[in-house]
Design a protein around this motif. Structure first.
Motif, PDB file in Angstrom:
ATOM      1  N   THR A  12       0.865  -1.178   0.000  1.00  0.00           N
ATOM      2  CA  THR A  12       0.000   0.000   0.000  1.00  0.00           C
ATOM      3  C   THR A  12       0.900   1.226   0.000  1.00  0.00           C
ATOM      4  O   THR A  12       1.753   1.372   0.878  1.00  0.00           O
ATOM      5  N   TYR A  13       0.768   2.062  -1.016  1.00  0.00           N
ATOM      6  CA  TYR A  13       1.499   3.332  -1.031  1.00  0.00           C
ATOM      7  C   TYR A  13       0.664   4.356  -0.279  1.00  0.00           C
ATOM      8  O   TYR A  13      -0.547   4.455  -0.489  1.00  0.00           O
ATOM      9  N   ARG A  14       1.311   5.109   0.598  1.00  0.00           N
ATOM     10  CA  ARG A  14       0.640   6.218   1.268  1.00  0.00           C
ATOM     11  C   ARG A  14       1.141   7.496   0.639  1.00  0.00           C
ATOM     12  O   ARG A  14       2.331   7.734   0.566  1.00  0.00           O
ATOM     13  N   GLN A  22      -4.504   6.385   0.183  1.00  0.00           N
ATOM     14  CA  GLN A  22      -3.726   5.167   0.006  1.00  0.00           C
ATOM     15  C   GLN A  22      -3.986   4.553  -1.361  1.00  0.00           C
ATOM     16  O   GLN A  22      -5.090   4.652  -1.870  1.00  0.00           O
ATOM     17  N   VAL A  23      -2.944   3.952  -1.913  1.00  0.00           N
ATOM     18  CA  VAL A  23      -3.101   3.197  -3.156  1.00  0.00           C
ATOM     19  C   VAL A  23      -2.709   1.761  -2.864  1.00  0.00           C
ATOM     20  O   VAL A  23      -1.579   1.505  -2.441  1.00  0.00           O
ATOM     21  N   ARG A  24      -3.649   0.844  -3.063  1.00  0.00           N
ATOM     22  CA  ARG A  24      -3.331  -0.577  -2.845  1.00  0.00           C
ATOM     23  C   ARG A  24      -2.758  -1.137  -4.144  1.00  0.00           C
ATOM     24  O   ARG A  24      -3.500  -1.504  -5.060  1.00  0.00           O
ATOM     25  N   ALA A  25      -1.445  -1.175  -4.221  1.00  0.00           N
ATOM     26  CA  ALA A  25      -0.773  -1.546  -5.477  1.00  0.00           C
ATOM     27  C   ALA A  25      -0.676  -3.061  -5.647  1.00  0.00           C
ATOM     28  O   ALA A  25      -0.696  -3.565  -6.769  1.00  0.00           O
ATOM     29  N   LEU A  26      -0.553  -3.807  -4.538  1.00  0.00           N
ATOM     30  CA  LEU A  26      -0.466  -5.274  -4.585  1.00  0.00           C
ATOM     31  C   LEU A  26      -1.278  -5.843  -3.441  1.00  0.00           C
ATOM     32  O   LEU A  26      -1.210  -5.340  -2.315  1.00  0.00           O
ATOM     33  N   GLY A  43      -0.036  -7.610 -17.587  1.00  0.00           N
ATOM     34  CA  GLY A  43      -1.144  -6.857 -17.005  1.00  0.00           C
ATOM     35  C   GLY A  43      -1.134  -5.418 -17.488  1.00  0.00           C
ATOM     36  O   GLY A  43      -0.103  -4.920 -17.925  1.00  0.00           O
ATOM     37  N   PRO A  44      -2.291  -4.755 -17.384  1.00  0.00           N
ATOM     38  CA  PRO A  44      -2.388  -3.371 -17.861  1.00  0.00           C
ATOM     39  C   PRO A  44      -1.587  -2.411 -16.986  1.00  0.00           C
ATOM     40  O   PRO A  44      -1.111  -2.783 -15.912  1.00  0.00           O
ATOM     41  N   ASN A  45      -1.469  -1.177 -17.436  1.00  0.00           N
ATOM     42  CA  ASN A  45      -0.804  -0.148 -16.633  1.00  0.00           C
ATOM     43  C   ASN A  45      -1.460  -0.052 -15.265  1.00  0.00           C
ATOM     44  O   ASN A  45      -2.673  -0.082 -15.163  1.00  0.00           O
ATOM     45  N   GLY A  46      -0.632   0.073 -14.228  1.00  0.00           N
ATOM     46  CA  GLY A  46      -1.168   0.221 -12.881  1.00  0.00           C
ATOM     47  C   GLY A  46      -1.506  -1.090 -12.199  1.00  0.00           C
ATOM     48  O   GLY A  46      -2.019  -1.104 -11.082  1.00  0.00           O
ATOM     49  N   ALA A  47      -1.200  -2.226 -12.852  1.00  0.00           N
ATOM     50  CA  ALA A  47      -1.575  -3.532 -12.305  1.00  0.00           C
ATOM     51  C   ALA A  47      -0.720  -3.958 -11.112  1.00  0.00           C
ATOM     52  O   ALA A  47      -1.114  -4.830 -10.341  1.00  0.00           O
ATOM     53  N   GLY A  48       0.466  -3.351 -10.981  1.00  0.00           N
ATOM     54  CA  GLY A  48       1.352  -3.724  -9.874  1.00  0.00           C
ATOM     55  C   GLY A  48       2.615  -4.446 -10.311  1.00  0.00           C
ATOM     56  O   GLY A  48       3.391  -4.920  -9.467  1.00  0.00           O
ATOM     57  N   LYS A  49       2.876  -4.495 -11.599  1.00  0.00           N
ATOM     58  CA  LYS A  49       4.037  -5.224 -12.107  1.00  0.00           C
ATOM     59  C   LYS A  49       5.349  -4.599 -11.625  1.00  0.00           C
ATOM     60  O   LYS A  49       6.221  -5.288 -11.084  1.00  0.00           O
ATOM     61  N   SER A  50       5.476  -3.286 -11.829  1.00  0.00           N
ATOM     62  CA  SER A  50       6.728  -2.622 -11.422  1.00  0.00           C
ATOM     63  C   SER A  50       6.904  -2.659  -9.906  1.00  0.00           C
ATOM     64  O   SER A  50       8.034  -2.789  -9.416  1.00  0.00           O
ATOM     65  N   THR A  51       5.819  -2.546  -9.175  1.00  0.00           N
ATOM     66  CA  THR A  51       5.912  -2.615  -7.714  1.00  0.00           C
ATOM     67  C   THR A  51       6.473  -3.972  -7.286  1.00  0.00           C
ATOM     68  O   THR A  51       7.352  -4.045  -6.417  1.00  0.00           O
ATOM     69  N   THR A  52       5.994  -5.045  -7.909  1.00  0.00           N
ATOM     70  CA  THR A  52       6.500  -6.388  -7.603  1.00  0.00           C
ATOM     71  C   THR A  52       8.010  -6.447  -7.826  1.00  0.00           C
ATOM     72  O   THR A  52       8.774  -6.911  -6.970  1.00  0.00           O
TER      73      THR A  52
HETATM   74  P1  ADP Z   1       2.457  -1.411 -13.439  1.00  0.00           P
HETATM   75  O1  ADP Z   1       3.932  -1.607 -13.395  1.00  0.00           O
HETATM   76  O2  ADP Z   1       1.705  -2.691 -13.634  1.00  0.00           O
HETATM   77  O3  ADP Z   1       2.052  -0.346 -14.410  1.00  0.00           O
HETATM   78  P2  ADP Z   1       2.804  -0.155 -10.819  1.00  0.00           P
HETATM   79  O4  ADP Z   1       3.369  -1.162  -9.904  1.00  0.00           O
HETATM   80  O5  ADP Z   1       3.721   0.861 -11.417  1.00  0.00           O
HETATM   81  O6  ADP Z   1       1.976  -0.913 -11.983  1.00  0.00           O
HETATM   82  O7  ADP Z   1       1.623   0.645 -10.082  1.00  0.00           O
HETATM   83  C1  ADP Z   1       0.622   0.000  -9.305  1.00  0.00           C
HETATM   84  C2  ADP Z   1      -0.235   1.079  -8.618  1.00  0.00           C
HETATM   85  O8  ADP Z   1       0.561   1.727  -7.624  1.00  0.00           O
HETATM   86  C3  ADP Z   1      -0.728   2.159  -9.536  1.00  0.00           C
HETATM   87  O9  ADP Z   1      -2.007   2.558  -9.092  1.00  0.00           O
HETATM   88  C4  ADP Z   1       0.281   3.270  -9.344  1.00  0.00           C
HETATM   89  O10 ADP Z   1      -0.293   4.515  -9.611  1.00  0.00           O
HETATM   90  C5  ADP Z   1       0.621   3.111  -7.877  1.00  0.00           C
HETATM   91  N1  ADP Z   1       2.011   3.557  -7.571  1.00  0.00           N
HETATM   92  C6  ADP Z   1       3.140   3.078  -8.097  1.00  0.00           C
HETATM   93  N2  ADP Z   1       4.224   3.690  -7.556  1.00  0.00           N
HETATM   94  C7  ADP Z   1       3.733   4.580  -6.651  1.00  0.00           C
HETATM   95  C8  ADP Z   1       4.325   5.519  -5.750  1.00  0.00           C
HETATM   96  N3  ADP Z   1       5.671   5.647  -5.674  1.00  0.00           N
HETATM   97  N4  ADP Z   1       3.516   6.265  -4.972  1.00  0.00           N
HETATM   98  C9  ADP Z   1       2.184   6.139  -5.038  1.00  0.00           C
HETATM   99  N5  ADP Z   1       1.559   5.267  -5.851  1.00  0.00           N
HETATM  100  C10 ADP Z   1       2.319   4.497  -6.647  1.00  0.00           C
END
Ligand code: ADP
Ligand code: ADP
Length: 230
Positions: A12-14, A22-26, A43-52
């Motif tokens: 969860t990003y705060r 809050q953004v629940r990313a994963l 997965g589409p943009n915003g799916a949580g791939k980069s966060t993983t």
């Molecule tokens: P993907 O790589 O699949 O496009 P991300 O992991 O980049 O997805 O993003 C997942 C969600 O987390 C999105 O809603 C994105 O806006 C949010 N997010 C990613 N990085 C941050 C951050 N540093 N702060 C706040 N929200 C973030």
């Protein structure tokens, strides 16, 4: 142990200036990569791939659950040495030359001397960047930056490659070159986590896929299974 093992991972990003936003990313992600697998994270943009991927690379801290590289936590030095990473938008030091950048990456992985110099030349050749290796990175096209980023990921002969959208923004020729390099690494037995939203890349490269939507894993299986059930 498995090159990648993710259990119940949540993030969860705060948002900084408004702590109640809050953004629940994963949400409770499970993922296992077996040795030698080329695994697509789709997965589409915003799916949580980069966060993983950023949690695996110790750039982002998980809110709950666990991520392991070869059984080690992402902050473990030994784990980091076994991983080559290409970020989504590689932003290498633009006043270094390509060769200097790749050499620096090798040094950070503990390499030195003639072994390092020879390996730098070899990986620059593999990505067809030997002729431009003496130019500063600020003179490179996007495709050249992508190739030199792959070279720095390969220099220490990692047994796991983590690639975040390595072909995004490239023309068909550039995409083809990166694909061919990934295929060569696959032949070598390198385990690869490959994050993308380009289906033809998944078909060409991956044997197994997980599909993320809204931070949850909605599908998991072999590429054949997933594509035949669409
Ligand atoms: P993907 O790589 O699949 O496009 P991300 O992991 O980049 O997805 O993003 C997942 C969600 O987390 C999105 O809603 C994105 O806006 C949010 N997010 C990613 N990085 C941050 C951050 N540093 N702060 C706040 N929200 C973030
Ligand atoms: P679990 O429900 O135990 O977390 P998963 O949902 O991750 O397991 O996986 C479902 C099935 O797919 C299981 O039988 C698991 O063994 C198999 N599986 C998961 N990841 C892989 C992989 N990378 N390669 C081969 N089989 C896998």
């Amino acid at each position: 142990s498995a090159p990648i093992e993710i259990r119940n991972l949540s993030k969860t990003y705060r948002l900084g200036f408004l702590m109640n936003r809050q953004v629940r990313a994963l949400q409770s992600l499970d993922l296992t990569l077996m040795p030698g697998q080329v695994y697509g994270l789709l997965g589409p943009n915003g799916a949580g791939k980069s966060t993983t991927i950023k949690i695996l690379m110790n750039l982002v801290r998980a809110s709950a659950g666990e991520a392991r590289l070869f059984g080690l936590t992402p902050d473990d030095k030994e784990a980091r040495r076994r991983v080559g990473y290409v970020p989504e938008n590689p932003a290498p030091y633009e006043y270094l030359t390509g060769r200097e950048f790749v050499t620096l990456s090798g040094r950070l992985a503990g390499m030195s001397g003639k072994e390092l110099d020879d390996r730098v030349s070899q990986v620059l050749g593999m990505v067809q960047m030997e002729r431009a290796a003496g130019l500063q990175i600020r003179r490179y096209s996007k495709g050249m930056v992508q190739r030199v980023a792959l070279a720095q990921a390969l220099v220490s002969r990692p047994s796991l490659l983590i690639l975040d959208e390595p072909t995004s923004g490239l023309d068909p020729v550039g995409r083809r070159q990166i694909r061919d390099l990934i295929l060569e690494e696959r032949e070598r037995g390198t385990t690869i986590l490959f994050c993308t939203h380009i289906i033809p890349d998944v078909e060409a490269l991956c044997e197994r896929v997980a599909v993320l939507v809204g931070g949850r894993r909605v599908r998991e299986g072999s590429v054949a299974e997933l594509l035949s059930s669409e």
